[in-house]
Design a protein around this motif. Structure first.
Motif, PDB file in Angstrom:
ATOM      1  N   LEU A 140     -13.210 -10.591  -3.767  1.00 37.00           N
ATOM      2  CA  LEU A 140     -12.121 -10.831  -4.703  1.00 37.00           C
ATOM      3  C   LEU A 140     -12.741 -11.107  -6.067  1.00 37.00           C
ATOM      4  N   ARG A 199      -6.408 -10.705 -10.609  1.00 37.38           N
ATOM      5  CA  ARG A 199      -7.288 -10.759  -9.438  1.00 37.38           C
ATOM      6  C   ARG A 199      -7.300  -9.399  -8.754  1.00 37.38           C
ATOM      7  N   MET A 256       0.855  -1.194   0.000  1.00 37.44           N
ATOM      8  CA  MET A 256       0.000   0.000   0.000  1.00 37.44           C
ATOM      9  C   MET A 256       0.889   1.242   0.000  1.00 37.44           C
ATOM     10  N   PHE A 289      -8.841  -7.163  -5.578  1.00 33.53           N
ATOM     11  CA  PHE A 289      -9.449  -7.266  -4.259  1.00 33.53           C
ATOM     12  C   PHE A 289     -10.111  -5.936  -3.922  1.00 33.53           C
ATOM     13  N   VAL A 321      -7.232  -3.329  -5.127  1.00 33.99           N
ATOM     14  CA  VAL A 321      -5.816  -3.637  -5.305  1.00 33.99           C
ATOM     15  C   VAL A 321      -5.652  -4.870  -6.178  1.00 33.99           C
ATOM     16  N   ASP A 322      -4.714  -4.772  -7.118  1.00 38.08           N
ATOM     17  CA  ASP A 322      -4.361  -5.897  -7.988  1.00 38.08           C
ATOM     18  C   ASP A 322      -3.393  -6.788  -7.201  1.00 38.08           C
ATOM     19  N   LEU A 323      -3.781  -8.038  -6.987  1.00 36.54           N
ATOM     20  CA  LEU A 323      -3.004  -8.882  -6.080  1.00 36.54           C
ATOM     21  C   LEU A 323      -1.679  -9.340  -6.677  1.00 36.54           C
ATOM     22  N   GLU A 324      -1.527  -9.256  -7.988  1.00 34.60           N
ATOM     23  CA  GLU A 324      -0.247  -9.656  -8.572  1.00 34.60           C
ATOM     24  C   GLU A 324       0.753  -8.504  -8.513  1.00 34.60           C
ATOM     25  N   SER A 325       0.324  -7.324  -8.939  1.00 34.75           N
ATOM     26  CA  SER A 325       1.255  -6.192  -9.029  1.00 34.75           C
ATOM     27  C   SER A 325       1.258  -5.335  -7.773  1.00 34.75           C
ATOM     28  N   GLY A 326       0.180  -5.380  -7.019  1.00 31.66           N
ATOM     29  CA  GLY A 326       0.062  -4.478  -5.878  1.00 31.66           C
ATOM     30  C   GLY A 326      -0.459  -3.105  -6.273  1.00 31.66           C
ATOM     31  N   GLU A 378     -12.061 -11.979 -10.188  1.00 37.32           N
ATOM     32  CA  GLU A 378     -11.075 -12.474 -11.139  1.00 37.32           C
ATOM     33  C   GLU A 378     -11.553 -12.190 -12.547  1.00 37.32           C
ATOM     34  N   ARG A 416     -11.045   0.481  -1.453  1.00 34.98           N
ATOM     35  CA  ARG A 416      -9.711   0.309  -2.033  1.00 34.98           C
ATOM     36  C   ARG A 416      -9.760  -0.894  -2.970  1.00 34.98           C
TER      37      ARG A 416
END
Lengths: 214, 104
Positions: free
Chosen positions: A46, A53, A1, A55, A23-28, A48, A21
């Motif tokens: 979540l 993915r 974050m 969140f 957030v893309d779980l792969e890139s952050g 997809e 918020r």
């Protein structure tokens, strides 16, 4: 974050604005949005799509609890409600009851209950708790509550007191289904005696109303 | 979600600490804390909040320390504990996925 995201989330909370918020779980990578189904449901989700993915984490303003009657039970209830994350306002036109020494760190108003309630405008994230035991104080507040989307309405008093409350509201033209929204006698039936025990039964009942699947 | 934990994250960051945030992003079956639950970890491994009933926090704190160094986020999955293997896991029988990221 990112620190900027953290600051934006806390700024929104300070302004009582709902934000989500994402957030893309792969890139952050992240962003903040004002509207999302997760805010409506108040549940993080979540999603997809295309192998990515995302969140969704909702940050809604706190639930509110409006307490009418600055009585002994209210003192215990405000402490518990704050621990449960509610923003609490105590309403009582009797200034001797509403002293700051008796209710530290909560919002207080000695406006007439109907005026205070109209101004505070209970919504579907608000619980209304009537504790004054005095129809002159409780009833005007209850009338506003019954016309609102408050997720919980409870009123202190015995079965007999509640029966006469029902009659008064029938006479005012409220239908049975609307009057049935009132939890009376208030609180789960756990044999509570002391003010703190009664407050426990009330917060348990409110939590059940909030969390139990319907 | 409550922002109380984020306030702690800000206070620690302001005081010059490295900080990581772990968030439950998905649960399957019976799990002690819902998606969105957060654990905030400081560089001296002090932590607040929770992602489970206490079953996996130790492991998450260790991972958080690594994420603070590496900066790249990672996703951890915890399932039922295998007691004989002394494995970290959940006693409740559920599975959780936890996203761990640095505050940058």
């Amino acid at each position: 974050m990112k620190r900027a995201t953290l600051d934006a989330l806390l700024a929104a909370a300070a302004d009582k604005r709902a934000v989500c918020r994402v957030v893309d779980l792969e890139s952050g990578d992240e962003r903040i949005v004002d509207e999302a189904p997760a805010l409506e449901s108040d549940r993080a989700t979540l999603e997809e799509a295309d192998g990515r993915r995302a969140f969704f984490q909702p940050f809604n303003p706190p639930l509110r609890m409006l307490i009418i009657g600055a009585v002994h039970v209210a003192q215990a209830l405000t402490v518990m409600a704050k621990e449960l994350g509610y923003a609490v306002t105590v309403i009582d036109p009797r200034s001797a009851f509403l002293r700051a020494e008796r209710f530290a760190d909560v919002d207080r108003t000695d406006d007439w209950p109907d005026e205070a309630m109209t101004r505070l405008a209970p919504d579907r994230r608000t619980a209304v708790v009537l504790l004054s035991h005095d129809p002159k104080i409780d009833d005007p507040a209850l009338e506003v509550a019954l016309k609102s989307d408050a997720f919980y309405i409870g009123a202190l008093g015995s079965k007999r007191t509640h029966a006469s409350r029902r009659e008064r509201f029938e006479a005012r033209g409220f239908d049975a289904a609307t009057i049935d929204r009132i939890h009376g006698p208030i609180g789960l039936d756990i044999g509570a005696k002391s003010p703190a025990e009664i407050a426990t039964s009330i917060v348990a009942e409110i939590t059940a109303e909030l969390r139990r699947p319907r | 979600m409550s922002t109380e934990l984020l306030e702690t994250a800000r206070a620690w960051h302001d005081a010059g600490h490295a900080v990581a945030i772990a968030t439950v992003v998905r649960t399957w079956g019976s799990s002690p804390r819902p998606a969105g639950s957060m654990l905030i970890v400081r560089d001296d491994l002090l932590f607040v909040g929770s992602v489970s009933g206490g079953c996996v926090e130790g492991r998450v704190v260790d991972e958080a320390a690594q994420v603070m160094e590496a900066k790249a986020p990672r996703t951890l999955t915890f399932g039922v504990s295998d007691e004989e293997a002394w494995d970290v896991g959940l006693a409740c029988g559920g599975t959780i996925e936890v996203f761990v990221e640095a505050l940058t």
